[in-house]
Structure formats: C-alpha cells, structure tokens
Scaffold this active site. Structure first.
Site, mmCIF file in Angstrom:
data_model
loop_
_atom_site.group_PDB
_atom_site.id
_atom_site.type_symbol
_atom_site.label_atom_id
_atom_site.label_comp_id
_atom_site.label_asym_id
_atom_site.label_seq_id
_atom_site.Cartn_x
_atom_site.Cartn_y
_atom_site.Cartn_z
ATOM 1 N N SER A 120 0.824 -1.209 0.000
ATOM 2 C CA SER A 120 0.000 0.000 0.000
ATOM 3 C C SER A 120 0.853 1.251 0.000
ATOM 4 O O SER A 120 0.324 2.354 -0.101
ATOM 5 C CB SER A 120 -0.919 0.025 1.232
ATOM 6 O OG SER A 120 -0.143 0.111 2.415
ATOM 7 N N HIS A 141 -4.234 -4.183 -3.196
ATOM 8 C CA HIS A 141 -3.944 -4.065 -1.770
ATOM 9 C C HIS A 141 -5.075 -4.624 -0.915
ATOM 10 O O HIS A 141 -6.171 -4.072 -0.864
ATOM 11 C CB HIS A 141 -3.698 -2.597 -1.403
ATOM 12 C CG HIS A 141 -3.499 -2.395 0.064
ATOM 13 N ND1 HIS A 141 -4.211 -1.470 0.795
ATOM 14 C CD2 HIS A 141 -2.678 -3.029 0.954
ATOM 15 C CE1 HIS A 141 -3.831 -1.536 2.057
ATOM 16 N NE2 HIS A 141 -2.907 -2.478 2.176
ATOM 17 N N GLU A 153 -8.078 -2.484 -2.320
ATOM 18 C CA GLU A 153 -7.803 -1.303 -3.140
ATOM 19 C C GLU A 153 -7.082 -1.725 -4.421
ATOM 20 O O GLU A 153 -6.109 -2.485 -4.364
ATOM 21 C CB GLU A 153 -6.951 -0.298 -2.359
ATOM 22 C CG GLU A 153 -7.702 0.330 -1.196
ATOM 23 C CD GLU A 153 -6.826 1.195 -0.315
ATOM 24 O OE1 GLU A 153 -7.293 2.263 0.126
ATOM 25 O OE2 GLU A 153 -5.665 0.801 -0.048
ATOM 26 N N ASN A 192 -5.477 3.574 4.280
ATOM 27 C CA ASN A 192 -4.327 3.729 5.171
ATOM 28 C C ASN A 192 -3.958 5.178 5.412
ATOM 29 O O ASN A 192 -3.387 5.506 6.460
ATOM 30 C CB ASN A 192 -3.126 2.960 4.623
ATOM 31 C CG ASN A 192 -3.181 1.488 4.981
ATOM 32 O OD1 ASN A 192 -3.978 1.076 5.823
ATOM 33 N ND2 ASN A 192 -2.369 0.688 4.346
#
Length: 296
Positions: A120, A141, A153, A192
């Site tokens: 990520s 991700h 993701e 994140n």
C-alpha cells in the site's frame, strides 16, 4: 481476461491469507516462499484457522477441504508462476527486493499474466519499469486479516491498462471483497491514509503525555465507535508493518513528517511487534488474546 490460476509470493500473514481466500473462492492457488520452514508455518496456521472456523460453523468442512485441494505451497517460484494468470506479490516492504522480484517474475510468468503488488506504500510505477509489461503491473492491496476484512484497493499507474484494472477488480470481487478503485497513485492509498492520520494524532497525544495509550484506545472505541483503538490496531496489523510503511513513505516523499514516531521506532527496535510476537502496546497469550497493557 479470465483469472483461473493465482500465484502469491510470500507466505507471511498477508500472503498466506490472500492465498487461502483465493482458494476458498474457487481459484487454483499457489503460495511461494524461499523457506520451507516458512511454508510449513503458514500451512499449520491456515489449517488451524480453517479448523477453528469449521468448529464455529463459519465455514463448512467441505468448502475448507476443497480449498486445500486447490492450494499448493512451494519454494519453486519458476514452476509456480509458469501457468499463472496473476501473480500477487506480498513480500517484504523493500523497494530493491520488490524490483528484483518483479524482474524475475517478468521472465518466468506467461506473457498474459498480471503482476500485482499487495503493497500500500510502494506504488506500482516504481516496479513497472523492472518488467517488460508495465501495462500489466498494478497494486492489489488487501487488508489484514484478509480472511476477515472486506476491502481491496486496486491502483494502477500511468501505463496500467484499463483491462488490467478491470480484471484485478473483478478478481477481488470474486474473492468476496469490496473494491476501492484509486484513480491515481498516492503513498498509502485511501484507507491507510485515513488510518495514518488517526494513528499519527494518537501517537502525538501519547508522547505528549495527554493520555495513556489505553485511554486513547478507549476514546476511539467508546466515543468514536471504532471496533478497536489505534494502538490495539497497530498490534493487530503489526508494529513492524506500521514502522516499515512509514519508512517507505519517507523514502518516497523525503518529508520529515513521514518518518515513524519515536514511540513507534522504540517498539520496532525492541522487537515488540504486537500479536505476532506476544507483546506490543499490549500483551497477548499464545492464541493472540489480549491479556492487558504492556507496562515494559
């Protein structure tokens, strides 16, 4: 493009769980690692978790048995990727290691295969030029624990084809995930970055002496209705992972605020990584159940 064969590079927490989730959802899956011991540990952990799920009636024994029939663990990378439709890299967060690995995969995998990284923080544009197929390189991700977390993701770079992104998004959907399409690269992506903002503020409050880490976690759970606080979440994800992500972001941005906080660095240097080591911000028993705060 249709995905039938999935290869995962890395048998750690993320790699092994990505592999079993793919197998549970009908894909022929191979997990690769350089260490037989690591593969043995991954197999034991997956069988333990699947057995627990069957016992708690979360999954049927038939589904679990079929998944393990579709799953192979091996140290032979070249053999593992020769028929792959997609290779998902879940190795250590080190750009040089990943670039070397992507170059190897490019020479070993069939021409149609997509090469995806689970990272990520290391965006795929930093890996694509190590291959001859930049249009087939992207980030896919997953979130830890992959067996539980529903999101994935999908992120391309300037040369990633729409076909690649659509194929990877469909694979994630077929694996039972809710897809987040990120329109352009940014370190940390969406979830994140939101989490990092909360974690950064939590660490500032703790280091400033405004509250204990336990009470900051209570604020997150009791006042904000988060399922767990930022410190307990760091323990779950892995303090080493949180630390290395910050270091990788600093390497990309050069901004001092990207560096890990002193408190996070102290935990990392002490080898207290959270649940996986039994000690982090909290102390855990052998089954990963939280016992209490780590007063050390």
């Amino acid at each position: 493009m249709t995905i039938n064969n999935v290869t995962v590079i890395g048998s750690g927490t993320m790699g092994s769980q990505i592999g079993i989730v793919a197998a549970l959802n009908g894909f022929r899956t191979t997990i690769v690692d350089i260490s037989d011991d690591a593969l043995k540990a991954a197999d034991e952990q997956l069988r333990y978790r699947m057995g627990r799920d069957v016992k708690k009636k979360r999954r049927s024994q038939a589904d679990v048995g079929a998944a393990f029939e579709r799953l192979t663990l091996t140290t032979d990378q070249a053999e593992a990727v020769k028929d792959a439709d997609i290779v998902i890299e879940a190795a250590v967060e080190n750009i040089e290691i990943k670039r070397k690995l992507f170059a190897e995969l490019d020479s070993q995998a069939p021409a149609h295969a997509i090469l995806a990284t689970n990272s990520s923080n290391i965006v795929s544009s930093r890996l694509a030029d190590a291959t001859s197929r930049p249009e087939k390189v992207c980030n896919m991700h997953f979130f830890n624990p992959v067996l539980v977390m529903e999101a994935c993701e999908v992120v391309g770079h300037d040369q990633t084809s729409e076909e690649t992104l659509d194929t990877v998004a469909q694979l994630a959907t077929d694996m039972g995930k809710k897809v987040i399409r990120v329109n352009q690269e940014i370190p940390g992506f969406i979830a994140n970055r939101l989490l990092a903002a909360l974690r950064t503020e939590a660490l500032k409050l703790y280091q400033g002496g405004y509250a204990s880490f336990e009470d900051i976690d209570i604020a997150a759970t009791a006042a904000l209705r988060h399922p767990m606080g930022p410190f307990e979440l760091m323990d779950l994800v892995g303090i080493d992972v949180a630390y290395l992500i910050r270091k990788a972001e600093y390497e990309q941005t050069g901004e001092q605020e990207s560096l890990p906080s002193p408190a996070l660095e102290k935990k990392y240097n002490s080898g207290e990584y959270g649940r996986k080591t039994g000690r982090g911000w909290y102390v855990y028993d052998e089954e990963g159940k939280k016992i209490g705060p780590n007063e050390g």
